[in-house]
Design a protein around this motif. Structure first.
Motif, short mmCIF file in Angstrom:
data_model
loop_
_atom_site.label_atom_id
_atom_site.label_comp_id
_atom_site.label_asym_id
_atom_site.label_seq_id
_atom_site.Cartn_x
_atom_site.Cartn_y
_atom_site.Cartn_z
N LEU A 1 -6.55 0.94 7.56
CA LEU A 1 -6.18 -0.20 6.73
C LEU A 1 -5.10 -1.05 7.41
O LEU A 1 -5.07 -2.27 7.25
CB LEU A 1 -5.72 0.26 5.35
CG LEU A 1 -6.81 0.94 4.52
CD1 LEU A 1 -6.24 1.48 3.23
CD2 LEU A 1 -7.96 -0.02 4.25
N VAL B 1 -6.22 -5.01 -2.26
CA VAL B 1 -4.82 -5.42 -2.04
C VAL B 1 -4.71 -6.19 -0.73
O VAL B 1 -4.03 -7.22 -0.66
CB VAL B 1 -3.87 -4.20 -2.06
CG1 VAL B 1 -2.50 -4.55 -1.50
CG2 VAL B 1 -3.75 -3.65 -3.47
N LEU C 1 -9.16 4.73 -4.51
CA LEU C 1 -7.94 4.30 -3.84
C LEU C 1 -8.26 3.42 -2.64
O LEU C 1 -7.58 2.42 -2.39
CB LEU C 1 -7.11 5.51 -3.39
CG LEU C 1 -6.41 6.28 -4.50
CD1 LEU C 1 -5.78 7.56 -3.96
CD2 LEU C 1 -5.36 5.42 -5.17
N LEU C 2 -9.29 3.78 -1.90
CA LEU C 2 -9.70 2.98 -0.75
C LEU C 2 -10.16 1.60 -1.20
O LEU C 2 -9.77 0.58 -0.61
CB LEU C 2 -10.83 3.70 0.01
CG LEU C 2 -11.39 2.98 1.22
CD1 LEU C 2 -10.32 2.85 2.31
CD2 LEU C 2 -12.60 3.73 1.76
N LEU D 1 0.83 -1.21 0.00
CA LEU D 1 0.00 0.00 0.00
C LEU D 1 0.87 1.26 0.00
O LEU D 1 0.56 2.23 -0.70
CB LEU D 1 -0.94 0.01 1.20
CG LEU D 1 -2.03 -1.05 1.22
CD1 LEU D 1 -2.90 -0.90 2.46
CD2 LEU D 1 -2.88 -1.00 -0.04
N ALA E 1 -7.15 -0.36 -2.21
CA ALA E 1 -6.35 -0.75 -1.04
C ALA E 1 -6.97 -1.93 -0.31
O ALA E 1 -6.26 -2.85 0.13
CB ALA E 1 -6.19 0.44 -0.09
N THR E 2 -8.29 -1.94 -0.18
CA THR E 2 -8.93 -3.07 0.50
C THR E 2 -8.78 -4.35 -0.32
O THR E 2 -8.59 -5.43 0.24
CB THR E 2 -10.42 -2.79 0.81
OG1 THR E 2 -11.11 -2.50 -0.41
CG2 THR E 2 -10.57 -1.64 1.79
N GLY F 1 0.98 4.07 -2.97
CA GLY F 1 0.83 5.49 -2.64
C GLY F 1 1.99 6.33 -3.12
O GLY F 1 1.80 7.45 -3.62
N VAL G 1 -2.13 6.18 0.46
CA VAL G 1 -3.00 5.01 0.36
C VAL G 1 -2.97 4.21 1.65
O VAL G 1 -3.94 3.54 2.00
CB VAL G 1 -2.57 4.11 -0.84
CG1 VAL G 1 -3.43 2.88 -0.94
CG2 VAL G 1 -2.64 4.90 -2.14
N LEU G 2 -1.90 4.32 2.39
CA LEU G 2 -1.76 3.60 3.65
C LEU G 2 -2.41 4.42 4.76
O LEU G 2 -1.86 5.41 5.22
CB LEU G 2 -0.29 3.33 3.96
CG LEU G 2 0.00 2.63 5.29
CD1 LEU G 2 -0.70 1.29 5.35
CD2 LEU G 2 1.50 2.46 5.47
#
Length: 186
Positions: free
Chosen positions: A69, A163, A156-157, A53, A160-161, A57, A64-65
């Motif tokens: 998360l 990932v 992006l959220l 993440l 990220a989830t 980012g 992104v982190l």
């Protein structure tokens, strides 16, 4: 040094826990080696997912982190069989958290009071959706306090989830003793 050799070593000498016969905790050096090598259940996988993440980012020039998360990664890798760790729950809960945050921002400007209301709304929404995932409440707080642009933040959220879920899936396939993840996809 491979994972098997670190795991197969007996714990260092030390006293037994009083009245239990349980061996003492491994020494600090062994625990550090195990964490670095990812031997402790999920520790390397959590770090790898969060590093991924952070890398995404850095490439995109966007944060992104998020703290929420990181908490989700810990839930997913430490308790992969729980409903809170399942892909549907993890993804949906964070999206509901973002929606709650933006709903509060539509009514009141960002403030700690609004953030608290958004977290409460997230808790209610995730409970109603049968997607209870506590870290998503923190996503709502981030949205209210940071006011990110929705058209950039929400994709992006979501990414990220995904990932995190893929990291959990991969880690469960690489660790022989780990339970399979996910228990259910949706």
């Amino acid at each position: 040094m491979d994972v098997e050799s670190v795991l197969s070593r007996p714990p260092g000498p030390g006293p037994k826990a009083p009245g239990t016969g349980t061996p003492a905790r491994p020494g600090a050096g062994r625990r550090i080696r195990a964490a670095v090598l990812g031997v402790l259940p999920g520790s390397g996988a959590v770090a790898a997912a969060l590093l991924a993440l952070a890398a995404v980012g850095a490439v995109l020039g966007e944060p992104v982190l998020l703290p929420s998360l990181a908490a989700s990664a810990a839930v997913l890798h430490h308790t992969p069989g729980l409903p809170a760790a399942q892909p549907r729950t993890l993804v949906l809960a964070h999206l509901l958290g973002a929606a709650s945050g933006y709903a509060v921002l539509a009514v009141v400007p960002g403030s700690p009071w609004g953030a608290a209301v958004a977290a409460g709304l997230t808790f209610a929404a995730t409970s109603l959706a049968r997607a209870a995932h506590s870290p998503a409440c923190a996503t709502a707080v981030v949205v209210v306090l940071q006011d990110p642009v929705p058209v950039r933040f929400v994709p992006l959220l979501l990414g990220a989830t995904v990932v995190l879920v893929l990291g959990g899936y991969t880690a469960s396939r690489l660790r022989r003793a780990a339970p399979p993840y996910p228990v259910r996809w949706w």
